[in-house]
Design a protein around this motif. Sequence first.
Motif, PDB file in Angstrom:
ATOM      1  N   GLY A  80       0.798  -1.210   0.000  1.00 24.87           N
ATOM      2  CA  GLY A  80       0.000   0.000   0.000  1.00 24.87           C
ATOM      3  C   GLY A  80       0.834   1.265   0.000  1.00 24.87           C
ATOM      4  N   ALA A  81       2.155   1.113  -0.173  1.00 19.06           N
ATOM      5  CA  ALA A  81       3.061   2.260  -0.120  1.00 19.06           C
ATOM      6  C   ALA A  81       3.545   2.641  -1.505  1.00 19.06           C
ATOM      7  CB  ALA A  81       4.258   1.943   0.772  1.00 19.06           C
ATOM      8  N   THR A  82       3.551   3.922  -1.792  1.00 14.30           N
ATOM      9  CA  THR A  82       4.167   4.393  -3.022  1.00 14.30           C
ATOM     10  C   THR A  82       5.678   4.258  -2.888  1.00 14.30           C
ATOM     11  OG1 THR A  82       4.273   6.657  -2.191  1.00 14.30           O
ATOM     12  CG2 THR A  82       2.309   6.026  -3.454  1.00 14.30           C
ATOM     13  N   ILE A  83       6.383   4.480  -3.980  1.00  8.17           N
ATOM     14  CA  ILE A  83       7.808   4.198  -3.971  1.00  8.17           C
ATOM     15  C   ILE A  83       8.584   5.145  -3.064  1.00  8.17           C
ATOM     16  CG2 ILE A  83       8.394   5.627  -5.977  1.00  8.17           C
ATOM     17  CD1 ILE A  83       9.737   2.094  -5.103  1.00  8.17           C
ATOM     18  N   VAL A  84       8.182   6.403  -2.982  1.00 12.14           N
ATOM     19  CA  VAL A  84       8.894   7.344  -2.114  1.00 12.14           C
ATOM     20  C   VAL A  84       8.652   7.014  -0.649  1.00 12.14           C
ATOM     21  CG1 VAL A  84       9.136   9.770  -1.441  1.00 12.14           C
ATOM     22  CG2 VAL A  84       8.836   9.179  -3.847  1.00 12.14           C
ATOM     23  N   ALA A  85       7.397   6.706  -0.297  1.00 14.13           N
ATOM     24  CA  ALA A  85       7.093   6.311   1.076  1.00 14.13           C
ATOM     25  C   ALA A  85       7.855   5.042   1.443  1.00 14.13           C
ATOM     26  CB  ALA A  85       5.592   6.096   1.237  1.00 14.13           C
ATOM     27  N   GLY A  86       7.953   4.106   0.484  1.00 13.96           N
ATOM     28  CA  GLY A  86       8.721   2.892   0.745  1.00 13.96           C
ATOM     29  C   GLY A  86      10.194   3.161   0.896  1.00 13.96           C
ATOM     30  N   ALA A  87      10.721   4.109   0.133  1.00 10.09           N
ATOM     31  CA  ALA A  87      12.152   4.422   0.199  1.00 10.09           C
ATOM     32  C   ALA A  87      12.551   4.914   1.587  1.00 10.09           C
ATOM     33  CB  ALA A  87      12.500   5.471  -0.856  1.00 10.09           C
ATOM     34  N   ARG A  88      11.636   5.593   2.258  1.00  9.04           N
ATOM     35  CA  ARG A  88      11.945   6.094   3.604  1.00  9.04           C
ATOM     36  C   ARG A  88      12.181   4.949   4.582  1.00  9.04           C
ATOM     37  NH1 ARG A  88       9.754   7.444   8.419  1.00  9.04           N
ATOM     38  NH2 ARG A  88      10.626   9.302   9.419  1.00  9.04           N
ATOM     39  N   THR A  89      11.564   3.795   4.338  1.00 10.96           N
ATOM     40  CA  THR A  89      11.782   2.645   5.218  1.00 10.96           C
ATOM     41  C   THR A  89      13.140   1.994   4.963  1.00 10.96           C
ATOM     42  OG1 THR A  89      10.786   1.001   3.706  1.00 10.96           O
ATOM     43  CG2 THR A  89       9.294   2.202   5.175  1.00 10.96           C
ATOM     44  N   VAL A  90      13.756   2.323   3.836  1.00  9.14           N
ATOM     45  CA  VAL A  90      15.105   1.824   3.545  1.00  9.14           C
ATOM     46  C   VAL A  90      16.147   2.730   4.171  1.00  9.14           C
ATOM     47  CG1 VAL A  90      16.755   1.288   1.697  1.00  9.14           C
ATOM     48  CG2 VAL A  90      14.320   0.768   1.390  1.00  9.14           C
ATOM     49  N   ALA A  91      15.962   4.035   4.023  1.00  8.53           N
ATOM     50  CA  ALA A  91      16.859   5.025   4.629  1.00  8.53           C
ATOM     51  C   ALA A  91      16.075   6.323   4.781  1.00  8.53           C
ATOM     52  CB  ALA A  91      18.105   5.249   3.778  1.00  8.53           C
ATOM     53  N   VAL A  92      16.098   6.918   5.972  1.00  4.63           N
ATOM     54  CA  VAL A  92      15.267   8.090   6.236  1.00  4.63           C
ATOM     55  C   VAL A  92      15.669   9.291   5.386  1.00  4.63           C
ATOM     56  CG1 VAL A  92      14.676   7.396   8.584  1.00  4.63           C
ATOM     57  CG2 VAL A  92      16.756   8.723   8.174  1.00  4.63           C
ATOM     58  N   TRP A  93      16.908   9.291   4.878  1.00  5.26           N
ATOM     59  CA  TRP A  93      17.375  10.436   4.082  1.00  5.26           C
ATOM     60  C   TRP A  93      17.010  10.307   2.603  1.00  5.26           C
ATOM     61  CZ3 TRP A  93      20.577   8.403   0.437  1.00  5.26           C
ATOM     62  CH2 TRP A  93      21.239   7.210   0.753  1.00  5.26           C
ATOM     63  N   LEU A  94      16.559   9.140   2.177  1.00  5.23           N
ATOM     64  CA  LEU A  94      16.277   8.940   0.756  1.00  5.23           C
ATOM     65  C   LEU A  94      15.193   9.870   0.202  1.00  5.23           C
ATOM     66  CD1 LEU A  94      16.601   5.107   0.004  1.00  5.23           C
ATOM     67  CD2 LEU A  94      17.829   7.003  -1.092  1.00  5.23           C
ATOM     68  N   PRO A  95      14.082  10.115   0.922  1.00  7.21           N
ATOM     69  CA  PRO A  95      13.089  11.051   0.374  1.00  7.21           C
ATOM     70  C   PRO A  95      13.658  12.444   0.115  1.00  7.21           C
ATOM     71  CG  PRO A  95      12.115   9.756   2.122  1.00  7.21           C
ATOM     72  CD  PRO A  95      13.586   9.457   2.143  1.00  7.21           C
ATOM     73  N   TYR A  96      14.606  12.881   0.964  1.00  9.92           N
ATOM     74  CA  TYR A  96      15.241  14.182   0.741  1.00  9.92           C
ATOM     75  C   TYR A  96      16.049  14.161  -0.561  1.00  9.92           C
ATOM     76  CZ  TYR A  96      14.174  15.134   5.661  1.00  9.92           C
ATOM     77  OH  TYR A  96      13.532  15.335   6.860  1.00  9.92           O
ATOM     78  N   LEU A  97      16.804  13.079  -0.758  1.00 10.69           N
ATOM     79  CA  LEU A  97      17.614  12.951  -1.963  1.00 10.69           C
ATOM     80  C   LEU A  97      16.727  12.884  -3.204  1.00 10.69           C
ATOM     81  CD1 LEU A  97      20.462  12.541  -3.187  1.00 10.69           C
ATOM     82  CD2 LEU A  97      20.128  10.073  -2.883  1.00 10.69           C
ATOM     83  N   LEU A  98      15.686  12.066  -3.125  1.00 11.25           N
ATOM     84  CA  LEU A  98      14.782  11.934  -4.264  1.00 11.25           C
ATOM     85  C   LEU A  98      14.066  13.242  -4.559  1.00 11.25           C
ATOM     86  CD1 LEU A  98      13.258   8.410  -3.499  1.00 11.25           C
ATOM     87  CD2 LEU A  98      14.805   9.002  -5.379  1.00 11.25           C
ATOM     88  N   PHE A  99      13.675  13.964  -3.520  1.00 10.98           N
ATOM     89  CA  PHE A  99      13.025  15.260  -3.727  1.00 10.98           C
ATOM     90  C   PHE A  99      13.948  16.209  -4.495  1.00 10.98           C
ATOM     91  CE2 PHE A  99      11.934  19.607  -2.416  1.00 10.98           C
ATOM     92  CZ  PHE A  99      10.599  19.643  -2.777  1.00 10.98           C
ATOM     93  N   GLY A 100      15.238  16.203  -4.126  1.00  9.83           N
ATOM     94  CA  GLY A 100      16.206  17.038  -4.829  1.00  9.83           C
ATOM     95  C   GLY A 100      16.351  16.639  -6.282  1.00  9.83           C
ATOM     96  N   PHE A 101      16.435  15.331  -6.540  1.00 12.95           N
ATOM     97  CA  PHE A 101      16.539  14.836  -7.919  1.00 12.95           C
ATOM     98  C   PHE A 101      15.317  15.253  -8.737  1.00 12.95           C
ATOM     99  CE2 PHE A 101      19.439  10.969  -6.867  1.00 12.95           C
ATOM    100  CZ  PHE A 101      20.512  11.837  -6.741  1.00 12.95           C
ATOM    101  N   PHE A 102      14.133  14.956  -8.196  1.00 12.89           N
ATOM    102  CA  PHE A 102      12.900  15.232  -8.936  1.00 12.89           C
ATOM    103  C   PHE A 102      12.713  16.733  -9.163  1.00 12.89           C
ATOM    104  CE2 PHE A 102      11.302  11.164  -6.760  1.00 12.89           C
ATOM    105  CZ  PHE A 102      11.758  10.371  -7.807  1.00 12.89           C
ATOM    106  N   LEU A 103      13.158  17.550  -8.206  1.00 12.39           N
ATOM    107  CA  LEU A 103      13.015  18.991  -8.340  1.00 12.39           C
ATOM    108  C   LEU A 103      13.875  19.520  -9.487  1.00 12.39           C
ATOM    109  CD1 LEU A 103      11.657  21.498  -7.132  1.00 12.39           C
ATOM    110  CD2 LEU A 103      13.651  21.752  -5.626  1.00 12.39           C
ATOM    111  N   VAL A 104      15.116  19.035  -9.567  1.00 13.20           N
ATOM    112  CA  VAL A 104      16.003  19.456 -10.662  1.00 13.20           C
ATOM    113  C   VAL A 104      15.430  19.024 -12.003  1.00 13.20           C
ATOM    114  CG1 VAL A 104      18.281  19.150 -11.709  1.00 13.20           C
ATOM    115  CG2 VAL A 104      18.078  19.479  -9.240  1.00 13.20           C
ATOM    116  N   VAL A 105      14.968  17.780 -12.063  1.00 11.29           N
ATOM    117  CA  VAL A 105      14.386  17.275 -13.312  1.00 11.29           C
ATOM    118  C   VAL A 105      13.164  18.102 -13.700  1.00 11.29           C
ATOM    119  CG1 VAL A 105      13.232  15.314 -14.403  1.00 11.29           C
ATOM    120  CG2 VAL A 105      15.263  14.940 -13.008  1.00 11.29           C
ATOM    121  N   ALA A 106      12.310  18.407 -12.715  1.00 17.07           N
ATOM    122  CA  ALA A 106      11.088  19.177 -13.000  1.00 17.07           C
ATOM    123  C   ALA A 106      11.411  20.564 -13.536  1.00 17.07           C
ATOM    124  CB  ALA A 106      10.241  19.289 -11.735  1.00 17.07           C
ATOM    125  N   VAL A 107      12.473  21.176 -13.029  1.00 19.63           N
ATOM    126  CA  VAL A 107      12.827  22.534 -13.438  1.00 19.63           C
ATOM    127  C   VAL A 107      13.278  22.577 -14.894  1.00 19.63           C
ATOM    128  CG1 VAL A 107      14.534  24.362 -13.094  1.00 19.63           C
ATOM    129  CG2 VAL A 107      13.332  23.397 -11.130  1.00 19.63           C
TER     130      VAL A 107
END
Length: 426
Positions: A80-107
């Motif tokens: 029931g978890a999306t990939i970003v929510a699941g990534a946080r269970t692997v490492a708490v810092w991953l959503p921050y890293l992914l947010f940065g990646f996706f933000l650059v790509v979006a820009v």
Amino acid sequence: MSDMQVKSVGIDSPTSWRTKLTHLGPGLILAAASVGAGDMITSISGAATYGMGLLWVAALGLLVKFGITEAVGRHYIASGATIVAGARTVAVWLPYLLFGFFLVVAVVFGAGLSSVAALALSTLVPSIPVVPASIAISVLAAAIVLRGRYSALEATMKWFIALKFGLMVVLAGITLVQLEDWGAFFGSMRPAFPSGSLIDVIALIGGVGGTAGIAAYSYWVREKQWNSPNWLPMMRLDAATSYLIIFVFVVATTIVGTGLVYGTGRSVKGTDGLAALADPLGADLGSATRILFLVTFFVVVFAALIGGFNGLSYLLADSLRTIRRVPLDAVESYVSEKSWVFRSFVLLCLLSSVAIVFTGRPVALVLVYAAIGSLVLPILSACLLVMLNRRDIAPNLRNGLASNAVLTTALVLFVVLAAVQIVESF
């Protein structure tokens, strides 16, 4: 319970093939979003040197990406978890890293694609100015996403799928009908190894199909409410259909490239070169075919722009939600096409694309998008290897030997590819 779990709503999965086909959706959006100018460039550039000999590389790349996509969908169904929510269970810092990646790509994403689409229009009708056309294209793509209903997006993208892939198949058919050297064409079907370089093969594998769009697949699956194990066969059929359609597109594009540029000494370098190919194409196959090619090129890029705006807005909204640890009962205020957070990120994609267009270097920034985007797949593969081998995942939904092999292969391949693209871009 995961912080992104949803309760089953009691919708039964389809059993007949006819009903299953009517339920296809997330994979069709993925196919429309994932196939863009880059896939056309990769296929035609490869055909210029190797003819049909690189189709095995495309098939291998799409098989690997199907494995990742299937795992993304299966993880959502299992947890029931999306990939970003699941990534946080692997490492708490991953959503921050992914947010940065996706933000650059979006820009940078929107500016690059809208400019390429505008270039096709300007080539078709020289009186159309590229910058205003690029802005208008971005505004139209954002407006389609901002309609705020998944069902409307799915219906729109189904039309784009039929149009873009149908036009490409027609172009391939025209090329075959007017082909003169059948001996060279069939001779080029012998599998080739690009330049004797493993790096070139890995780059071609990464050049077909999507990157960030694969991560967004779980949000489209969530919108379809495929949230219980009985939906697993439907999800797998949906994902498989997506990559089958993409492969047909690659085959058609390779046929066009082989018929037009194989053995002629012509080359296609970058999006400018692809648009410029329209002129010799018209000389070889007629002005109507030139128009058809440019229309196909525009439709391919525009559909990818719509899918990218939608998928990136989901990924950014969910990354922000995960970082802020928004509770389950407030999920819809973030991860929904009607939420102000989602809509704000759509507007960010739009405004940044308009701003970057005025810098005069939007197409060059596609290199930045490609480099950053290439980092998503190894992170995705690593997370799925961890999340889908846990004991709290139902045994029938855990990774099997084949899934682990595909995800491990993807992890190695895309780490190498990411390193190469970063070095070449910077």
